[in-house]
Design a protein around this motif. Structure first.
Motif, PDB file in Angstrom:
ATOM      1  N   UNK A  48      34.297  39.707  41.960  1.00 51.97           N
ATOM      2  CA  UNK A  48      34.511  40.834  41.052  1.00 51.97           C
ATOM      3  C   UNK A  48      34.585  40.361  39.598  1.00 51.97           C
ATOM      4  N   UNK A  49      35.234  39.234  39.367  1.00 56.82           N
ATOM      5  CA  UNK A  49      35.326  38.687  38.019  1.00 56.82           C
ATOM      6  C   UNK A  49      33.951  38.273  37.505  1.00 56.82           C
ATOM      7  N   UNK A  50      33.170  37.611  38.361  1.00 56.33           N
ATOM      8  CA  UNK A  50      31.846  37.142  37.971  1.00 56.33           C
ATOM      9  C   UNK A  50      30.878  38.287  37.675  1.00 56.33           C
ATOM     10  N   UNK A  51      31.063  39.406  38.333  1.00 56.70           N
ATOM     11  CA  UNK A  51      30.150  40.529  38.183  1.00 56.70           C
ATOM     12  C   UNK A  51      30.708  41.639  37.285  1.00 56.70           C
ATOM     13  N   UNK A  52      31.793  41.362  36.583  1.00 56.68           N
ATOM     14  CA  UNK A  52      32.328  42.316  35.628  1.00 56.68           C
ATOM     15  C   UNK A  52      33.020  43.516  36.241  1.00 56.68           C
ATOM     16  N   UNK A  53      33.378  43.443  37.495  1.00 56.51           N
ATOM     17  CA  UNK A  53      34.073  44.543  38.157  1.00 56.51           C
ATOM     18  C   UNK A  53      35.576  44.514  37.886  1.00 56.51           C
ATOM     19  N   UNK A  54      36.036  43.365  37.395  1.00 55.24           N
ATOM     20  CA  UNK A  54      37.442  43.186  37.061  1.00 55.24           C
ATOM     21  C   UNK A  54      37.516  42.196  35.911  1.00 55.24           C
ATOM     22  N   UNK A  55      38.611  42.221  35.164  1.00 54.93           N
ATOM     23  CA  UNK A  55      38.766  41.259  34.080  1.00 54.93           C
ATOM     24  C   UNK A  55      39.854  40.255  34.442  1.00 54.93           C
ATOM     25  N   UNK A  56      39.833  39.144  33.751  1.00 54.86           N
ATOM     26  CA  UNK A  56      40.763  38.050  34.026  1.00 54.86           C
ATOM     27  C   UNK A  56      42.157  38.433  33.545  1.00 54.86           C
ATOM     28  N   UNK A  57      43.123  38.345  34.438  1.00 54.76           N
ATOM     29  CA  UNK A  57      44.508  38.624  34.064  1.00 54.76           C
ATOM     30  C   UNK A  57      45.090  37.398  33.359  1.00 54.76           C
ATOM     31  N   UNK A  58      46.233  37.576  32.766  1.00 54.93           N
ATOM     32  CA  UNK A  58      46.879  36.479  32.047  1.00 54.93           C
ATOM     33  C   UNK A  58      47.259  35.343  32.995  1.00 54.93           C
ATOM     34  N   UNK A  59      47.916  35.625  34.149  1.00 56.66           N
ATOM     35  CA  UNK A  59      48.223  34.518  35.071  1.00 56.66           C
ATOM     36  C   UNK A  59      46.964  33.855  35.626  1.00 56.66           C
ATOM     37  N   UNK A  60      45.907  34.634  35.820  1.00 57.15           N
ATOM     38  CA  UNK A  60      44.670  34.064  36.344  1.00 57.15           C
ATOM     39  C   UNK A  60      44.005  33.171  35.299  1.00 57.15           C
ATOM     40  N   UNK A  61      44.083  33.551  34.030  1.00 61.49           N
ATOM     41  CA  UNK A  61      43.536  32.703  32.961  1.00 61.49           C
ATOM     42  C   UNK A  61      44.229  31.350  32.961  1.00 61.49           C
ATOM     43  N   UNK A  62      45.537  31.359  33.128  1.00 62.42           N
ATOM     44  CA  UNK A  62      46.288  30.096  33.186  1.00 62.42           C
ATOM     45  C   UNK A  62      45.882  29.287  34.414  1.00 62.42           C
ATOM     46  N   UNK A  63      45.707  29.954  35.561  1.00 58.94           N
ATOM     47  CA  UNK A  63      45.327  29.261  36.798  1.00 58.94           C
ATOM     48  C   UNK A  63      43.924  28.660  36.680  1.00 58.94           C
ATOM     49  N   UNK A  64      43.001  29.380  36.077  1.00 60.83           N
ATOM     50  CA  UNK A  64      41.640  28.860  35.895  1.00 60.83           C
ATOM     51  C   UNK A  64      41.658  27.676  34.949  1.00 60.83           C
ATOM     52  N   UNK A  65      42.422  27.780  33.880  1.00 67.06           N
ATOM     53  CA  UNK A  65      42.568  26.667  32.931  1.00 67.06           C
ATOM     54  C   UNK A  65      43.079  25.417  33.651  1.00 67.06           C
ATOM     55  N   UNK A  66      44.080  25.587  34.489  1.00 67.93           N
ATOM     56  CA  UNK A  66      44.662  24.463  35.223  1.00 67.93           C
ATOM     57  C   UNK A  66      43.688  23.913  36.261  1.00 67.93           C
TER      58      UNK A  66
END
Length: 88
Positions: A48-66
């Protein structure tokens, strides 16, 4: 006439989020499932994130960064919340 500068909230660009998410998937062996396991969500959510169906949440941004060891910076995923570190 007087002009006032207003504070502008920077919204995360969907294009930037998609680019960084593709990079994160590549870093995890081109596997959405592997990235999902690394950031603590489902493969469906990564899709969903890759196809623009959802946007990255704040906790998810931190998790992806890590999970990407900083190669996908949280301040690029969510510039409306995280500040870019100052360059020394």
């Amino acid at each position: 006439m007087r002009f006032f500068m207003t504070t502008c909230v920077v919204n995360p660009s969907m294009r930037t989020q998609k680019r960084l998410l593709r990079k994160a998937v590549e870093l995890h062996g081109n596997s959405q499932s592997a990235l999902a396991a690394a950031i603590g969500c489902s493969q469906t959510m990564v899709w969903k994130l890759l196809h623009g169906r959802s946007s990255v949440s704040i906790p998810m941004a931190r998790a992806i960064h890590t999970a990407t060891e900083g190669q996908c910076p949280e301040y690029e995923l969510r510039p409306d919340f995280f500040e870019q570190p100052a360059v020394a």
